[in-house]
Design a protein around this motif. Structure first.
Motif, PDB file in Angstrom:
ATOM      1  N   VAL A  58       0.859  -1.133  -0.041  1.00  0.00           N
ATOM      2  CA  VAL A  58      -0.078   0.047   0.023  1.00  0.00           C
ATOM      3  C   VAL A  58       0.877   1.113  -0.066  1.00  0.00           C
ATOM      4  O   VAL A  58       1.704   1.399   1.021  1.00  0.00           O
ATOM      5  N   HIS A  59       0.891   2.092  -0.891  1.00  0.00           N
ATOM      6  CA  HIS A  59       1.549   3.291  -0.919  1.00  0.00           C
ATOM      7  C   HIS A  59       0.629   4.523  -0.662  1.00  0.00           C
ATOM      8  O   HIS A  59      -0.319   4.705  -1.053  1.00  0.00           O
ATOM      9  N   LEU A  60       1.080   4.886   0.666  1.00  0.00           N
ATOM     10  CA  LEU A  60       0.319   5.777   1.541  1.00  0.00           C
ATOM     11  C   LEU A  60       0.580   7.174   0.954  1.00  0.00           C
ATOM     12  O   LEU A  60       1.528   7.505   0.481  1.00  0.00           O
ATOM     13  N   GLN A  61      -0.493   7.966   0.853  1.00  0.00           N
ATOM     14  CA  GLN A  61      -0.549   9.267   0.372  1.00  0.00           C
ATOM     15  C   GLN A  61      -0.609  10.347   2.017  1.00  0.00           C
ATOM     16  O   GLN A  61      -1.318   9.998   2.706  1.00  0.00           O
ATOM     17  N   PHE A  62       0.673  11.234   1.673  1.00  0.00           N
ATOM     18  CA  PHE A  62       0.709  12.267   2.843  1.00  0.00           C
ATOM     19  C   PHE A  62       0.230  13.489   2.367  1.00  0.00           C
ATOM     20  O   PHE A  62       0.343  13.845   1.108  1.00  0.00           O
ATOM     21  N   GLY A  63      -0.492  14.331   3.135  1.00  0.00           N
ATOM     22  CA  GLY A  63      -0.758  15.386   2.802  1.00  0.00           C
ATOM     23  C   GLY A  63      -1.611  16.167   4.035  1.00  0.00           C
ATOM     24  O   GLY A  63      -1.276  15.642   5.323  1.00  0.00           O
ATOM     25  N   ASP A  64      -2.886  16.511   3.582  1.00  0.00           N
ATOM     26  CA  ASP A  64      -3.807  16.986   4.408  1.00  0.00           C
ATOM     27  C   ASP A  64      -4.286  15.818   5.227  1.00  0.00           C
ATOM     28  O   ASP A  64      -5.144  15.106   4.571  1.00  0.00           O
ATOM     29  N   GLY A  65      -4.307  15.801   6.269  1.00  0.00           N
ATOM     30  CA  GLY A  65      -5.218  14.645   7.111  1.00  0.00           C
ATOM     31  C   GLY A  65      -4.205  13.470   7.399  1.00  0.00           C
ATOM     32  O   GLY A  65      -3.043  13.612   7.224  1.00  0.00           O
ATOM     33  N   SER A  66      -4.765  12.286   7.821  1.00  0.00           N
ATOM     34  CA  SER A  66      -3.898  10.986   8.101  1.00  0.00           C
ATOM     35  C   SER A  66      -3.510  10.401   6.761  1.00  0.00           C
ATOM     36  O   SER A  66      -4.057  10.639   5.546  1.00  0.00           O
ATOM     37  N   PRO A  67      -2.433   9.795   6.795  1.00  0.00           N
ATOM     38  CA  PRO A  67      -1.699   8.956   5.558  1.00  0.00           C
ATOM     39  C   PRO A  67      -2.801   7.841   5.167  1.00  0.00           C
ATOM     40  O   PRO A  67      -3.215   7.087   6.096  1.00  0.00           O
ATOM     41  N   TRP A  68      -3.115   7.828   3.862  1.00  0.00           N
ATOM     42  CA  TRP A  68      -3.791   6.705   3.558  1.00  0.00           C
ATOM     43  C   TRP A  68      -3.417   6.150   2.230  1.00  0.00           C
ATOM     44  O   TRP A  68      -2.682   6.876   1.627  1.00  0.00           O
ATOM     45  N   GLY A  69      -4.035   4.698   1.769  1.00  0.00           N
ATOM     46  CA  GLY A  69      -3.592   4.361   0.561  1.00  0.00           C
ATOM     47  C   GLY A  69      -4.535   3.300   0.206  1.00  0.00           C
ATOM     48  O   GLY A  69      -5.336   2.645   0.931  1.00  0.00           O
ATOM     49  N   THR A  70      -4.622   2.824  -1.070  1.00  0.00           N
ATOM     50  CA  THR A  70      -5.516   1.877  -1.825  1.00  0.00           C
ATOM     51  C   THR A  70      -4.615   0.519  -2.286  1.00  0.00           C
ATOM     52  O   THR A  70      -3.509   1.054  -2.753  1.00  0.00           O
ATOM     53  N   ALA A  71      -5.275  -0.205  -2.593  1.00  0.00           N
ATOM     54  CA  ALA A  71      -4.924  -1.388  -3.209  1.00  0.00           C
ATOM     55  C   ALA A  71      -6.119  -2.397  -3.800  1.00  0.00           C
ATOM     56  O   ALA A  71      -7.041  -2.297  -3.382  1.00  0.00           O
ATOM     57  N   SER A  72      -5.586  -2.990  -4.906  1.00  0.00           N
ATOM     58  CA  SER A  72      -6.594  -4.030  -5.629  1.00  0.00           C
ATOM     59  C   SER A  72      -6.393  -5.339  -5.787  1.00  0.00           C
ATOM     60  O   SER A  72      -5.010  -5.622  -5.511  1.00  0.00           O
ATOM     61  N   PHE A  73      -7.284  -6.208  -5.854  1.00  0.00           N
ATOM     62  CA  PHE A  73      -6.926  -7.565  -5.937  1.00  0.00           C
ATOM     63  C   PHE A  73      -7.562  -8.086  -7.152  1.00  0.00           C
ATOM     64  O   PHE A  73      -8.312  -7.566  -7.912  1.00  0.00           O
ATOM     65  N   GLU A  74      -6.889  -9.456  -7.629  1.00  0.00           N
ATOM     66  CA  GLU A  74      -7.495 -10.155  -8.668  1.00  0.00           C
ATOM     67  C   GLU A  74      -8.473 -11.250  -8.147  1.00  0.00           C
ATOM     68  O   GLU A  74      -8.683 -11.124  -6.757  1.00  0.00           O
ATOM     69  N   SER A  75      -8.657 -12.182  -8.862  1.00  0.00           N
ATOM     70  CA  SER A  75      -9.494 -13.331  -8.158  1.00  0.00           C
ATOM     71  C   SER A  75      -8.550 -14.457  -7.588  1.00  0.00           C
ATOM     72  O   SER A  75      -8.281 -15.489  -7.796  1.00  0.00           O
ATOM     73  N   GLU A  76      -8.136 -13.781  -6.354  1.00  0.00           N
ATOM     74  CA  GLU A  76      -7.376 -14.760  -5.584  1.00  0.00           C
ATOM     75  C   GLU A  76      -7.879 -15.281  -4.410  1.00  0.00           C
ATOM     76  O   GLU A  76      -7.141 -15.860  -3.429  1.00  0.00           O
ATOM     77  N   PHE A  77      -9.307 -15.015  -4.085  1.00  0.00           N
ATOM     78  CA  PHE A  77      -9.910 -15.565  -2.891  1.00  0.00           C
ATOM     79  C   PHE A  77     -10.908 -16.607  -2.939  1.00  0.00           C
ATOM     80  O   PHE A  77     -11.480 -16.582  -4.304  1.00  0.00           O
ATOM     81  N   VAL A  78     -11.218 -17.288  -2.096  1.00  0.00           N
ATOM     82  CA  VAL A  78     -12.027 -18.453  -2.201  1.00  0.00           C
ATOM     83  C   VAL A  78     -13.032 -18.291  -1.046  1.00  0.00           C
ATOM     84  O   VAL A  78     -13.020 -17.833   0.127  1.00  0.00           O
ATOM     85  N   SER A  79     -14.334 -18.561  -1.720  1.00  0.00           N
ATOM     86  CA  SER A  79     -15.642 -18.423  -0.703  1.00  0.00           C
ATOM     87  C   SER A  79     -15.418 -19.214   0.506  1.00  0.00           C
ATOM     88  O   SER A  79     -14.918 -20.269   0.058  1.00  0.00           O
ATOM     89  N   SER A  80     -16.033 -18.821   1.619  1.00  0.00           N
ATOM     90  CA  SER A  80     -16.158 -19.983   2.904  1.00  0.00           C
ATOM     91  C   SER A  80     -14.846 -20.426   3.359  1.00  0.00           C
ATOM     92  O   SER A  80     -14.725 -21.422   3.855  1.00  0.00           O
TER      93      SER A  80
END
Length: 364
Positions: free
Chosen positions: A80-102
């Motif tokens: 996660v590449h955090l973004q610094f500036g106004d407010g708290s540092p935050w960041g996003t990331a995405s996934f592919e179909s790598e999870f299994v139900s249940s």
């Protein structure tokens, strides 16, 4: 003289017949081994062995596909590449179909923080992690984003405290490593965020995006941030993952047994359906068997005919000699020596011709 000739012929014929019987007895096992029924059995056996070997490979491939579909990825990491500036540092990331139900997952956030005076003075800070479904239009913290997240968690964390004396001693011991660059003055924090997190069935219930935010009253210095997902296996998944070779042997054998059983039942049903109706091949086999039976019976008939002719020849033999003796007596009574010679020739000629004719018939 004639009896000896017939005896030799009978002996020769009996010798030939005995040779035929011996050869027929020797050839009988091979005739069974190379019959059409035996060849059909050989062909079915070869087909069964080939199909068995082929199904072994198919069972191994089937287990491999089943393992890849049933056992999920053990670990899923996202930087996660955090973004610094106004407010708290935050960041996003995405996934592919790598999870299994249940499937249960343990989620943790890993932070690499330098031991700067400001970070030590910051004390406790909050980590906010949110997982979003594929239908989420945006993961930015705006009021228009009304989509309900899949899961959300907030956990506290802080740097490990150490007294100035202990901190100084630690630094003195690690000073050579700090100088050559093998270590650095930083601390790695691993904060558990979610335990045994399981997603409902359906692709829309699997996470595709995440949002990480570090909340602190003071400004933090952060080297890197990463989110880790670790699958927690139970039951059959645990057995297949921990005992890979054993599970491969067991499940491949099960796949192979089911495949061979199904193929055998199908083969027997096809043979029963196709074998219930008479075919041209069966009719040809019946005709061949009848022809072989007729061929075997013919020599017996010929043997009986030849023996009867021989008996007839033997019965006619005395009559020939009787006729020749009467002719000799009649010529002797006339007293003609020349006549006697011609009578002898004439008397012997018919008898010899008859015997030769009988011999020819016997040879034929």
């Amino acid at each position: 003289m004639a009896d000896s000739e017939f005896t030799d012929d009978e002996t020769e014929y009996e010798g030939q017949s005995s040779q035929v019987v011996v050869l027929d007895a020797l050839w009988a096992p091979f005739r069974v081994l190379f019959s059409r029924t035996a060849l059909r059995i050989y062909l079915n056996t070869l087909l069964f062995i080939g199909a068995t070997i082929f199904l072994v490979g198919i069972s191994g491939i089937a287990y491999g596909i089943f393992y890849l579909r049933f056992i999920p990825t053990v670990g899923v990491d996202r930087e996660v590449h955090l973004q610094f500036g106004d407010g708290s540092p935050w960041g996003t990331a995405s996934f592919e179909s790598e999870f299994v139900s249940s499937q249960a997952y343990d989620v943790a956030v890993v932070l690499d923080l330098p031991r700067t005076p400001s970070n030590i003075d910051a004390g406790n800070f909050m980590i906010d992690l949110t997982l979003y479904s594929p239908q989420t239009s945006s993961v930015l913290p705006t009021a228009s984003n009304s989509v309900t997240p899949i899961s959300k968690s907030r956990r506290p964390s802080t740097l490990t405290y150490s007294s100035p004396l202990v901190d100084l001693a630690r630094r003195m011991v690690r000073l050579p490593l700090y100088i050559i660059g093998w270590r650095r003055e930083a601390e790695r924090l691993e904060v558990p965020m979610m335990e045994k997190l399981a997603f409902a069935r359906g692709a829309r219930n699997l996470p595709q995006n995440l949002r990480l935010e570090i909340e602190s009253e003071k400004k933090l210095h952060i080297y890197s941030a990463r989110v880790e997902f670790r699958a927690r296996f139970t039951g059959l998944r645990w057995f297949m993952y921990r005992w890979k070779i054993t599970s491969f042997v067991v499940f491949s054998s099960m796949f192979w047994t089911v495949s061979v059983t199904t193929a055998s039942v199908t083969w027997l049903l096809l043979n029963w359906v196709l074998g219930s109706a008479p075919t041209s091949t069966d009719e040809d086999e019946i005709k061949d068997e009848e022809e072989q039976a007729l061929v075997k019976n013919e020599p017996e008939a010929e043997d009986s005919g030849s023996s009867s002719d021989h008996v007839k020849v033997k019965k006619e033999e005395p009559e020939d000699y009787l006729g020749s003796s009467l002719l000799l007596q009649s010529y002797a009574a006339e007293g003609d020596e020349g006549g006697i010679g011609s009578g002898l020739e004439s008397s012997e000629t018919p008898g010899m011709q008859k015997r030769r004719s009988h011999l020819k018939e016997y040879d034929i």
